[in-house]
Design a protein around this motif. Structure first.
Motif, PDB file in Angstrom:
ATOM      1  N   ILE A 140       0.729  -1.274   0.059  1.00  0.00           N
ATOM      2  CA  ILE A 140       0.049   0.033  -0.103  1.00  0.00           C
ATOM      3  C   ILE A 140       0.873   1.354   0.127  1.00  0.00           C
ATOM      4  O   ILE A 140       1.892   1.396   0.715  1.00  0.00           O
ATOM      5  CB  ILE A 140      -0.992   0.223   1.272  1.00  0.00           C
ATOM      6  CG1 ILE A 140      -1.613  -1.112   1.181  1.00  0.00           C
ATOM      7  CG2 ILE A 140      -1.806   1.207   1.322  1.00  0.00           C
ATOM      8  CD1 ILE A 140      -2.450  -1.207   2.632  1.00  0.00           C
ATOM      9  N   VAL A 141       0.481   2.100  -0.727  1.00  0.00           N
ATOM     10  CA  VAL A 141       1.240   3.549  -0.974  1.00  0.00           C
ATOM     11  C   VAL A 141      -0.219   4.581  -0.485  1.00  0.00           C
ATOM     12  O   VAL A 141      -0.898   4.723  -1.161  1.00  0.00           O
ATOM     13  CB  VAL A 141       1.775   3.960  -2.245  1.00  0.00           C
ATOM     14  CG1 VAL A 141       2.276   5.240  -2.064  1.00  0.00           C
ATOM     15  CG2 VAL A 141       2.954   2.857  -2.483  1.00  0.00           C
ATOM     16  N   ALA A 142       0.160   5.282   0.675  1.00  0.00           N
ATOM     17  CA  ALA A 142      -0.559   6.280   1.264  1.00  0.00           C
ATOM     18  C   ALA A 142      -0.320   7.531   0.598  1.00  0.00           C
ATOM     19  O   ALA A 142       0.858   7.955   0.624  1.00  0.00           O
ATOM     20  CB  ALA A 142      -0.645   6.083   2.697  1.00  0.00           C
ATOM     21  N   ALA A 152       1.986  14.468   5.012  1.00  0.00           N
ATOM     22  CA  ALA A 152       1.742  14.699   6.356  1.00  0.00           C
ATOM     23  C   ALA A 152       0.547  13.616   6.906  1.00  0.00           C
ATOM     24  O   ALA A 152       0.891  12.722   7.658  1.00  0.00           O
ATOM     25  CB  ALA A 152       1.570  16.152   6.915  1.00  0.00           C
ATOM     26  N   ARG A 153      -0.567  13.830   6.365  1.00  0.00           N
ATOM     27  CA  ARG A 153      -1.531  12.989   6.627  1.00  0.00           C
ATOM     28  C   ARG A 153      -1.496  11.475   6.275  1.00  0.00           C
ATOM     29  O   ARG A 153      -1.752  10.721   6.964  1.00  0.00           O
ATOM     30  CB  ARG A 153      -3.063  13.482   6.191  1.00  0.00           C
ATOM     31  CG  ARG A 153      -3.662  14.788   6.769  1.00  0.00           C
ATOM     32  CD  ARG A 153      -4.688  15.318   5.964  1.00  0.00           C
ATOM     33  NE  ARG A 153      -4.383  15.833   4.861  1.00  0.00           N
ATOM     34  CZ  ARG A 153      -5.231  16.258   4.007  1.00  0.00           C
ATOM     35  NH1 ARG A 153      -6.714  16.133   4.043  1.00  0.00           N
ATOM     36  NH2 ARG A 153      -5.033  17.096   2.860  1.00  0.00           N
ATOM     37  N   SER A 154      -0.819  11.601   5.129  1.00  0.00           N
ATOM     38  CA  SER A 154      -0.625  10.055   4.855  1.00  0.00           C
ATOM     39  C   SER A 154       0.624   9.366   5.594  1.00  0.00           C
ATOM     40  O   SER A 154       0.552   8.209   5.739  1.00  0.00           O
ATOM     41  CB  SER A 154      -0.221  10.148   3.161  1.00  0.00           C
ATOM     42  OG  SER A 154       0.864  10.817   2.900  1.00  0.00           O
ATOM     43  N   ALA A 155       1.517  10.266   6.026  1.00  0.00           N
ATOM     44  CA  ALA A 155       2.300   9.487   7.116  1.00  0.00           C
ATOM     45  C   ALA A 155       1.640   8.829   8.209  1.00  0.00           C
ATOM     46  O   ALA A 155       1.936   7.884   8.721  1.00  0.00           O
ATOM     47  CB  ALA A 155       3.312  10.537   7.461  1.00  0.00           C
ATOM     48  N   GLN A 156       0.779   9.978   8.723  1.00  0.00           N
ATOM     49  CA  GLN A 156      -0.196   9.363   9.883  1.00  0.00           C
ATOM     50  C   GLN A 156      -0.863   7.950   9.369  1.00  0.00           C
ATOM     51  O   GLN A 156      -1.007   7.215  10.018  1.00  0.00           O
ATOM     52  CB  GLN A 156      -1.105  10.472  10.187  1.00  0.00           C
ATOM     53  CG  GLN A 156      -1.866  10.107  11.679  1.00  0.00           C
ATOM     54  CD  GLN A 156      -2.826  11.078  11.806  1.00  0.00           C
ATOM     55  OE1 GLN A 156      -2.903  12.351  11.246  1.00  0.00           O
ATOM     56  NE2 GLN A 156      -3.408  11.228  13.066  1.00  0.00           N
ATOM     57  N   ALA A 157      -1.415   8.114   8.036  1.00  0.00           N
ATOM     58  CA  ALA A 157      -2.114   7.138   7.533  1.00  0.00           C
ATOM     59  C   ALA A 157      -1.268   5.779   7.712  1.00  0.00           C
ATOM     60  O   ALA A 157      -2.138   4.806   7.960  1.00  0.00           O
ATOM     61  CB  ALA A 157      -2.757   7.249   6.285  1.00  0.00           C
ATOM     62  N   THR A 158      -0.098   5.633   7.284  1.00  0.00           N
ATOM     63  CA  THR A 158       0.714   4.667   7.317  1.00  0.00           C
ATOM     64  C   THR A 158       1.147   3.928   8.666  1.00  0.00           C
ATOM     65  O   THR A 158       0.671   2.731   8.848  1.00  0.00           O
ATOM     66  CB  THR A 158       2.126   4.837   6.789  1.00  0.00           C
ATOM     67  OG1 THR A 158       2.786   5.659   7.942  1.00  0.00           O
ATOM     68  CG2 THR A 158       2.150   5.434   5.376  1.00  0.00           C
ATOM     69  N   VAL A 159       0.943   4.759   9.776  1.00  0.00           N
ATOM     70  CA  VAL A 159       0.950   4.159  11.107  1.00  0.00           C
ATOM     71  C   VAL A 159      -0.339   3.632  11.279  1.00  0.00           C
ATOM     72  O   VAL A 159      -0.117   2.429  12.165  1.00  0.00           O
ATOM     73  CB  VAL A 159       1.383   5.330  12.194  1.00  0.00           C
ATOM     74  CG1 VAL A 159       1.228   5.057  13.551  1.00  0.00           C
ATOM     75  CG2 VAL A 159       2.630   5.927  11.600  1.00  0.00           C
ATOM     76  N   LEU A 160      -1.404   4.357  11.206  1.00  0.00           N
ATOM     77  CA  LEU A 160      -2.714   3.763  11.334  1.00  0.00           C
ATOM     78  C   LEU A 160      -2.862   2.320  10.696  1.00  0.00           C
ATOM     79  O   LEU A 160      -3.393   1.459  11.233  1.00  0.00           O
ATOM     80  CB  LEU A 160      -3.929   4.749  10.825  1.00  0.00           C
ATOM     81  CG  LEU A 160      -5.455   4.607  11.324  1.00  0.00           C
ATOM     82  CD1 LEU A 160      -6.032   5.631  11.277  1.00  0.00           C
ATOM     83  CD2 LEU A 160      -5.853   3.591  10.280  1.00  0.00           C
ATOM     84  N   LEU A 161      -2.506   2.299   9.338  1.00  0.00           N
ATOM     85  CA  LEU A 161      -2.621   1.188   8.725  1.00  0.00           C
ATOM     86  C   LEU A 161      -1.818  -0.106   9.345  1.00  0.00           C
ATOM     87  O   LEU A 161      -2.153  -1.380   9.250  1.00  0.00           O
ATOM     88  CB  LEU A 161      -2.479   1.119   7.276  1.00  0.00           C
ATOM     89  CG  LEU A 161      -3.309   1.861   6.569  1.00  0.00           C
ATOM     90  CD1 LEU A 161      -2.769   2.436   5.138  1.00  0.00           C
ATOM     91  CD2 LEU A 161      -4.913   1.400   6.131  1.00  0.00           C
ATOM     92  N   LYS A 192       1.220  -4.848   6.786  1.00  0.00           N
ATOM     93  CA  LYS A 192       2.741  -4.575   7.150  1.00  0.00           C
ATOM     94  C   LYS A 192       3.473  -4.124   6.095  1.00  0.00           C
ATOM     95  O   LYS A 192       4.331  -3.264   6.216  1.00  0.00           O
ATOM     96  CB  LYS A 192       3.170  -5.918   7.285  1.00  0.00           C
ATOM     97  CG  LYS A 192       2.811  -6.921   8.353  1.00  0.00           C
ATOM     98  CD  LYS A 192       2.805  -6.250   9.927  1.00  0.00           C
ATOM     99  CE  LYS A 192       2.307  -6.899  10.882  1.00  0.00           C
ATOM    100  NZ  LYS A 192       2.231  -6.161  12.382  1.00  0.00           N
ATOM    101  N   GLN A 193       2.910  -4.234   4.595  1.00  0.00           N
ATOM    102  CA  GLN A 193       3.783  -3.651   3.688  1.00  0.00           C
ATOM    103  C   GLN A 193       3.120  -2.149   3.120  1.00  0.00           C
ATOM    104  O   GLN A 193       2.320  -2.158   2.238  1.00  0.00           O
ATOM    105  CB  GLN A 193       3.639  -4.309   2.320  1.00  0.00           C
ATOM    106  CG  GLN A 193       4.065  -5.822   2.475  1.00  0.00           C
ATOM    107  CD  GLN A 193       4.248  -6.782   1.340  1.00  0.00           C
ATOM    108  OE1 GLN A 193       4.965  -6.588   0.449  1.00  0.00           O
ATOM    109  NE2 GLN A 193       3.135  -7.412   1.269  1.00  0.00           N
ATOM    110  N   VAL A 194       3.351  -1.112   3.876  1.00  0.00           N
ATOM    111  CA  VAL A 194       2.843   0.296   3.919  1.00  0.00           C
ATOM    112  C   VAL A 194       4.084   1.334   3.834  1.00  0.00           C
ATOM    113  O   VAL A 194       4.979   1.189   4.365  1.00  0.00           O
ATOM    114  CB  VAL A 194       1.893   0.369   4.952  1.00  0.00           C
ATOM    115  CG1 VAL A 194       1.318   1.720   4.776  1.00  0.00           C
ATOM    116  CG2 VAL A 194       1.093  -0.457   5.306  1.00  0.00           C
TER     117      VAL A 194
END
Length: 361
Positions: free
Chosen positions: A314-316, A322-331, A337-339
């Motif tokens: 997955i690529v957020a 900034a928001r997508s960095a937070q999204a990677t942590v959430l996912l 695992k592959q985010v």
């Protein structure tokens, strides 16, 4: 000079980064195996080149990252000759200098906690890194690894507390959240080694501590006698291989816009799930969106994460990253695992003139 104090909460170990701003050369003191990725990310973000790792002694509570960092960036491994470790590129002696750019550290032998303990003193004597020889209002134990109360007493008094009073002292560990002390403070307030304490007082104190041995001692000491080289160096690399990724200092895996585009254009992108976490009105605004991206606003991502395939990376994506960095942590917390995060978001994607759907021309 660049200076950073880093921390490993598992072993309460401090790692120190020192860099020469002019040359970009840097040293790491007491790096921890599990934090190699963090340390390399910080070096990269600060624009520094790691020229050497320095251990203060053969640690019993964590494994050094010296070998691993050498594999990653070619840094030299340095520690005391008296430590008896195999694999060091330079065996340090009392009085040696370790240069980084125009700056250097002076090596001072400070045995007593272990036979191979050294402290490192900055060239202007404004800072010193004492390992476990001297802690903040304490010191390292002396009951294993050739420990000796007598040797430690003289090491600290003659090699550390003899420095200028204003010299800041940075220990190898602290278990109470303290970060730094000074020669003046420890001369006056250290209950084991300061004030009028003599060698007999100190030896009596140290011989009656009654501490259990470190939990990881049987693993850490043999590994550190190999400078951190695993018994099977090829095992457990754990680096993502589905795309060219880099890890930031905050621990976020990132992919650069051109790298993601190459994956998509080359056909590998069909396996990558592109998740745009902006709001619906942003998805079709002037920036547009990446072809094939799936809209999952960050505010709804936790509820929608189960819709994503667990066997595909997955690529957020968001506006700036900034928001997508937070999204990677959430996912990742959701078990994916592959985010990775798209570095710079749609702003970078458009700045590099990569194709979009919708948006302004």
């Amino acid at each position: 000079m660049v200076f950073r104090q880093l921390f490993d909460p598992t072993s309460s170990t401090y790692t120190y980064l020192l860099g020469d701003s002019a040359s970009g050369e840097a040293l790491l003191i007491d790096p921890v195996f599990e934090h190699e990725r963090r340390d390399l990310a910080l070096l990269r973000e600060l624009g520094l080149q790691l020229v050497a790792t320095l251990d203060t002694h053969v640690h019993a509570d964590h494994v050094t990252a010296a070998w691993l960092l050498k594999q990653r960036c070619g840094s030299r491994i340095m520690l005391a000759a008296a430590a008896g470790a195999a694999g060091a590129d330079r065996a340090l002696q009392h009085g040696d200098r370790v240069a980084f750019g125009s700056r250097h550290l002076e090596v001072r032998a400070t045995p007593g906690h272990t036979n191979g303990c050294v402290s490192y003193v900055l060239d202007d004597q404004r800072m010193a890194f004492t390992g476990d020889a001297l802690l903040i209002r304490g010191c390292g134990r002396t009951d294993f690894q050739q420990g000796s109360p007598s040797r430690l007493y003289h090491s600290v008094r003659e090699q550390i507390l003899s420095l200028p009073e204003a010299c800041l002292l940075y220990p190898g560990h602290d278990y109470r959240g303290l970060t730094v002390t000074s020669v003046a403070e420890e001369r006056r307030y250290n209950p084991r080694l300061g004030g009028d304490v003599n060698e007999g007082d100190f030896s009596g104190y140290m011989k009656n501590l009654g501490l259990p041995h470190p939990r990881l001692m049987d693993i850490a000491v043999p590994a550190n006698l190999r400078c951190g080289e695993p018994e099977d160096p090829g095992a457990g690399a754990g680096e993502p291989d589905w795309a060219p990724l880099t890890c930031t200092f905050s621990g976020i895996w990132e992919i650069q816009p051109n790298a993601l585009y190459d994956c998509v254009a080359g056909g590998a992108g069909s396996a990558i799930q592109i998740v745009d976490v902006r709001e619906p009105d942003e998805f079709n605004d002037a920036l547009g969106h990446i072809q094939g991206a799936r809209l999952m606003p960050l505010s709804q991502l936790a509820q929608q994460a189960a819709e994503l395939a667990t066997d595909r990376p997955i690529v957020a994506v968001c506006r700036s990253g900034a928001r997508s960095a937070q999204a990677t942590v959430l996912l990742q917390k959701q078990g994916l695992k592959q985010v990775a995060n798209l570095a710079g978001g749609m702003l970078r994607w458009r700045a590099e003139a990569l194709p979009v759907e919708g948006g302004a021309v």
